[in-house]
Design a protein around this motif. Structure first.
Motif, mmCIF file in Angstrom:
data_model
loop_
_atom_site.group_PDB
_atom_site.id
_atom_site.type_symbol
_atom_site.label_atom_id
_atom_site.label_comp_id
_atom_site.label_asym_id
_atom_site.label_seq_id
_atom_site.Cartn_x
_atom_site.Cartn_y
_atom_site.Cartn_z
ATOM 1 N N GLN A 20 -32.892 -8.794 11.916
ATOM 2 C CA GLN A 20 -33.493 -7.429 11.618
ATOM 3 C C GLN A 20 -33.677 -6.399 12.448
ATOM 4 N N GLY A 21 -32.529 -5.664 12.784
ATOM 5 C CA GLY A 21 -32.385 -4.732 13.686
ATOM 6 C C GLY A 21 -32.489 -5.203 15.138
ATOM 7 N N ASP A 22 -33.586 -4.673 15.790
ATOM 8 C CA ASP A 22 -33.404 -5.267 17.488
ATOM 9 C C ASP A 22 -34.339 -6.515 17.431
ATOM 10 N N ARG A 23 -34.521 -7.239 16.343
ATOM 11 C CA ARG A 23 -35.011 -8.910 16.676
ATOM 12 C C ARG A 23 -34.212 -9.465 15.833
ATOM 13 N N ALA A 24 -34.322 -10.663 16.426
ATOM 14 C CA ALA A 24 -33.508 -12.023 15.813
ATOM 15 C C ALA A 24 -34.365 -13.262 16.083
ATOM 16 N N GLU A 25 -34.520 -13.965 14.857
ATOM 17 C CA GLU A 25 -34.995 -15.183 15.016
ATOM 18 C C GLU A 25 -34.109 -16.258 14.854
ATOM 19 N N ILE A 26 -34.140 -17.009 15.944
ATOM 20 C CA ILE A 26 -33.175 -18.377 15.586
ATOM 21 C C ILE A 26 -33.725 -19.656 15.359
ATOM 22 N N ILE A 27 -33.804 -20.164 14.154
ATOM 23 C CA ILE A 27 -34.263 -21.304 13.657
ATOM 24 C C ILE A 27 -33.440 -22.500 14.216
ATOM 25 N N TYR A 28 -33.669 -23.521 14.865
ATOM 26 C CA TYR A 28 -32.689 -24.628 15.396
ATOM 27 C C TYR A 28 -33.169 -25.935 15.183
ATOM 28 N N THR A 29 -32.296 -26.955 14.977
ATOM 29 C CA THR A 29 -32.649 -28.209 14.828
ATOM 30 C C THR A 29 -32.745 -29.054 16.235
ATOM 31 N N THR A 30 -31.609 -28.664 17.089
ATOM 32 C CA THR A 30 -31.798 -29.442 18.373
ATOM 33 C C THR A 30 -31.556 -28.174 19.381
ATOM 34 N N LYS A 31 -31.708 -28.493 20.773
ATOM 35 C CA LYS A 31 -31.776 -27.560 21.673
ATOM 36 C C LYS A 31 -30.377 -26.897 21.699
ATOM 37 N N VAL A 32 -29.421 -27.771 21.814
ATOM 38 C CA VAL A 32 -27.965 -27.312 21.906
ATOM 39 C C VAL A 32 -27.731 -26.350 20.742
ATOM 40 N N SER A 33 -28.272 -26.798 19.564
ATOM 41 C CA SER A 33 -27.881 -25.760 18.331
ATOM 42 C C SER A 33 -28.386 -24.437 18.585
ATOM 43 N N PHE A 34 -29.430 -24.364 19.329
ATOM 44 C CA PHE A 34 -30.042 -22.918 19.608
ATOM 45 C C PHE A 34 -29.016 -22.307 20.361
ATOM 46 N N PHE A 35 -28.518 -22.855 21.452
ATOM 47 C CA PHE A 35 -27.228 -22.098 22.090
ATOM 48 C C PHE A 35 -26.237 -21.729 21.249
ATOM 49 N N ARG A 36 -25.850 -22.544 20.379
ATOM 50 C CA ARG A 36 -24.492 -22.331 19.563
ATOM 51 C C ARG A 36 -24.963 -21.081 18.731
ATOM 52 N N LEU A 37 -26.044 -21.083 18.248
ATOM 53 C CA LEU A 37 -26.530 -20.189 17.273
ATOM 54 C C LEU A 37 -26.610 -18.556 17.957
ATOM 55 N N VAL A 38 -27.080 -18.718 19.173
ATOM 56 C CA VAL A 38 -27.142 -17.465 20.077
ATOM 57 C C VAL A 38 -25.541 -16.954 20.000
ATOM 58 N N ARG A 39 -24.755 -18.019 20.282
ATOM 59 C CA ARG A 39 -23.528 -17.560 20.428
ATOM 60 C C ARG A 39 -22.920 -16.735 19.098
ATOM 61 N N ILE A 40 -23.169 -17.368 18.080
ATOM 62 C CA ILE A 40 -22.875 -16.633 16.730
ATOM 63 C C ILE A 40 -23.411 -15.676 16.552
ATOM 64 N N LEU A 41 -24.564 -15.337 17.227
ATOM 65 C CA LEU A 41 -25.566 -13.943 17.011
ATOM 66 C C LEU A 41 -24.585 -12.826 17.606
ATOM 67 N N CYS A 42 -24.343 -13.275 19.005
ATOM 68 C CA CYS A 42 -23.328 -12.634 19.902
ATOM 69 C C CYS A 42 -22.079 -12.254 19.215
ATOM 70 N N GLU A 43 -21.700 -13.046 18.622
ATOM 71 C CA GLU A 43 -20.148 -12.943 17.880
ATOM 72 C C GLU A 43 -20.291 -11.851 16.782
ATOM 73 N N ASN A 44 -21.396 -11.668 16.269
ATOM 74 C CA ASN A 44 -21.788 -10.831 15.192
ATOM 75 C C ASN A 44 -22.731 -9.843 15.447
ATOM 76 N N GLY A 45 -22.542 -9.257 16.792
ATOM 77 C CA GLY A 45 -23.403 -8.481 17.448
ATOM 78 C C GLY A 45 -23.356 -7.128 16.866
ATOM 79 N N ARG A 46 -22.467 -6.639 16.087
ATOM 80 C CA ARG A 46 -22.396 -5.376 15.489
ATOM 81 C C ARG A 46 -22.966 -5.308 14.036
ATOM 82 N N ARG A 47 -23.482 -6.463 13.728
ATOM 83 C CA ARG A 47 -24.278 -6.550 12.473
ATOM 84 C C ARG A 47 -25.740 -6.505 12.640
#
Length: 617
Positions: A48-75
């Motif tokens: 939501q704008g300048d905040r992002a909540e990453i809900i993760y099941t495993t520690k490594v999935s957190f880093f994967r999700l951050v990668r996806i967040l960066c990939e969609n950085g313009r949204r």
């Protein structure tokens, strides 16, 4: 560059993101999109704008999700969710075929695995790790010290990746047998340990003690695959014939008592149990060991989804008949020379992973073997590694797959040019041509009959693709440059013997003189350029140990080509009357270069004897 505000994250999450910043194409600090990490039962991003909540099941999935967040950085406002299809996804990296990843090389690989969401990395080490009380184990082989293992292990934990030891406790230990005086009490024959011998179990206990002290993980792969000569050597002389399944059971029970002693939870390759169970019904894995169903496809045939899917399902169901929690292991095919086969590996993976889903397999592996010298980088297999990861997290759409891959590593189609030196047909096929044509002899060219003119067109197309990839996949420029240099060398080397023999048969001394004064020197020059690129790539990610073999092989190739050139000139000048090797007829032993599987260097370079083979009994 995308900015991530990490001030509200735990310290280890911040540290992991700092290491991954370059791979994420992001900056981390106290500015940008504010990240919040929440452990949950699903993998989800809510921005939501300048905040992002990453809900993760495993520690490594957190880093994967951050990668996806960066990939969609313009949204600025978006929600993303994915569901894990499998519980575990592990890569196995071969460190026993001369190419032993340096600590820096292992860390680079771990960062890529973290981006994709791999939960584990197995380091396959036959004797390439130090073992307490065994000074000759891995001697001069670039073995990992305990300190190096602990450093890699700590780095893996930073991303939530489990570093799992993958060793051998029965076969595949031929390299230690050269120290016969030290290990003679553990020999059965060939590469197999002697079941029941005190020296065998002292060695294995030393292995397990060392592993338990240096790896955080309590899981261990104890190997035991392809022990074809089990009980057929010294054991047979001492004890008489015993079925292999009985010996396997006996040996495994002893090894399991040792893994229990050191608090380790074992898995093992399942092929010996499957084989002996089929033949005699005499082998059934005891409780406490997890079997790995490895299946890398039919290497001599193109991928066929329907047949492959049925075959994988049958194979998995067979395993699950005696091991309900069997692991599936597929292949990232990099063990047939200098060039990977991503296209074939992905085709096989489609059927294999569909079968795993249908058979409710919970844990999958992808093996990256380095047979015959470890000539190909693990990072050359990123397309198939990425495919496994996307399937792990429930993604099947090819366009989305290519888009995500392109963000991480460069345009997918361009990256696939890395297969070019071995791509000799429109249908993806496994072959060793990138190695075979390089080493085939100019005078004793066993491949001359399949050095067809159209192959040069394949190399020309590959060169175009590799040049483009060097521009668009800049992080991996060295990988593409090595392949480019190889393709350029192959384009003049692959039919050198055929041209030489044809000119000699015609007694065309003018053509032979031109070959000797122009083509042969050009072949030598291009091979030297390839060697320089290959060496730089190797030293950037592997230990130097093992490259001595590449020095010896390529050095011998250069020397041999130069000596053949000198003999041609001697014939042209009529200083010698004949070149007997060129008078022999080359038989049509290898009809289709696109299906050529001939990777053993000693058998490839000459029909003559290279090594005296011994069975250690």
């Amino acid at each position: 560059m995308f900015r991530l505000n990490v001030k509200e994250l735990e310290a280890d999450f911040q540290a992991g993101l700092k290491e991954l910043a370059g791979d994420l194409k992001a900056e981390t600090g106290e500015e940008g999109v504010l990240l919040k990490a929440v452990r949950g039962d699903k993998n989800r991003i809510e921005r939501q704008g300048d905040r992002a909540e990453i809900i993760y099941t495993t520690k490594v999935s957190f880093f994967r999700l951050v990668r996806i967040l960066c990939e969609n950085g313009r949204r600025s406002y978006f929600t993303y969710e994915e569901e894990q299809v499998f519980e575990e996804l592990t890569m196995m990296a071969d460190n026993s075929r001369n190419a032993v990843l340096s600590v820096a090389g292992a860390k680079t690989l771990l960062r890529k695995l973290a981006l994709m969401g791999y939960t584990g990395l197995q380091l396959y080490t036959e004797d390439t790790y130090e073992v307490q009380g065994e000074p000759y184990f891995g001697y001069l082989r670039g073995r990992y010290s305990g300190q190096e293992i602990r450093e890699i292990d700590k780095y893996a934990m930073l991303f939530g990746i489990e570093l799992i030891p993958c060793i051998q406790t029965l076969a595949h230990l031929r390299t230690i047998y050269r120290w016969e005086e030290y290990y003679s009490g553990a020999f059965d024959c060939n590469d197999v340990l002697l079941v029941g011998a005190e020296r065998t179990y002292r060695l294995i206990e030393n292995m397990l003690r060392t592993v338990s002290e240096n790896f955080t993980s309590r899981r261990i792969n104890i190997g035991m695959d392809e022990a074809f000569m089990l009980g057929r050597g010294k054991y047979l002389d001492k004890n008489g014939y015993v079925e292999r399944g009985v010996l396997l059971q006996k040996h495994l029970e002893k090894v399991l008592s040792l893994t229990e002693k050191y608090g380790l939870r074992p898995m093992m390759w399942g092929d010996m149990f499957r084989s002996e169970y089929e033949k005699h019904g005499s082998a059934c894995p005891p409780e406490g060991v997890q079997l790995i169903c490895w299946d890398y496809g039919n290497i001599f045939q193109p991928a066929d989804y329907e047949k492959d899917y049925a075959g994988y399902c049958a194979h998995l169901n067979e395993y699950r008949g005696f091991c309900k929690n069997a692991i599936f292991a597929g292949g990232a095919h990099k063990y047939f020379g200098f060039t990977p086969h991503n296209a074939y590996s992905i085709q096989q993976a489609k059927a294999a992973l569909d079968a795993c889903e249908a058979c409710s397999v919970k844990e999958i592996m992808i093996t990256s073997w380095g047979d015959t010298g470890g000539e190909t980088s693990h990072l050359a297999m990123l397309p198939v590694l990425f495919y496994y990861a996307e399937r792990m997290y429930g993604h099947r759409d090819e366009k989305e797959f290519e888009k995500a891959f392109s963000y991480c590593f460069g345009p997918f189609d361009d990256f696939m040019a890395i297969d070019g030196a071995g791509r000799l047909s429109e249908t993806p096929l496994l072959n060793t041509s990138s190695k075979s044509f390089l080493y085939t002899d100019p005078f004793l060219g066993i491949l001359d009959k399949c050095a067809f003119p159209w192959i040069r067109e394949c190399y020309a197309r590959a060169e175009i693709g590799l040049k483009k990839a060097m521009r668009t996949c800049k992080e991996f420029r060295d990988k593409f440059y090595t392949q480019l240099c190889l393709v350029r060398a192959l384009s003049v080397k692959y039919d050198l013997g055929a041209k030489t023999r044809e000119a000699y048969r015609r007694k065309d001394r003018k053509a032979l003189e031109e070959l000797a004064n122009k083509t042969y020197p050009e072949v030598l020059r291009r091979i030297k350029v390839f060697y320089k690129a290959f060496r730089a790539e190797w030293f950037a990610e592997n230990k130097p140990h093992g490259f001595d073999i590449q020095d010896a092989r390529i050095g011998a190739l250069l020397w041999r080509i130069e000596k053949c050139r000198e003999r041609l000139l001697s014939y042209v000048r009529q200083e010698t009357e004949r070149i007997p090797e060129l008078e022999e007829e080359i038989l049509d032993a290898f009809k289709d270069p696109a299906r050529l599987i001939l990777s053993n260097w000693g058998e490839l370079i000459s029909p003559n004897t290279m090594i005296e083979y011994f069975s250690y009994v």
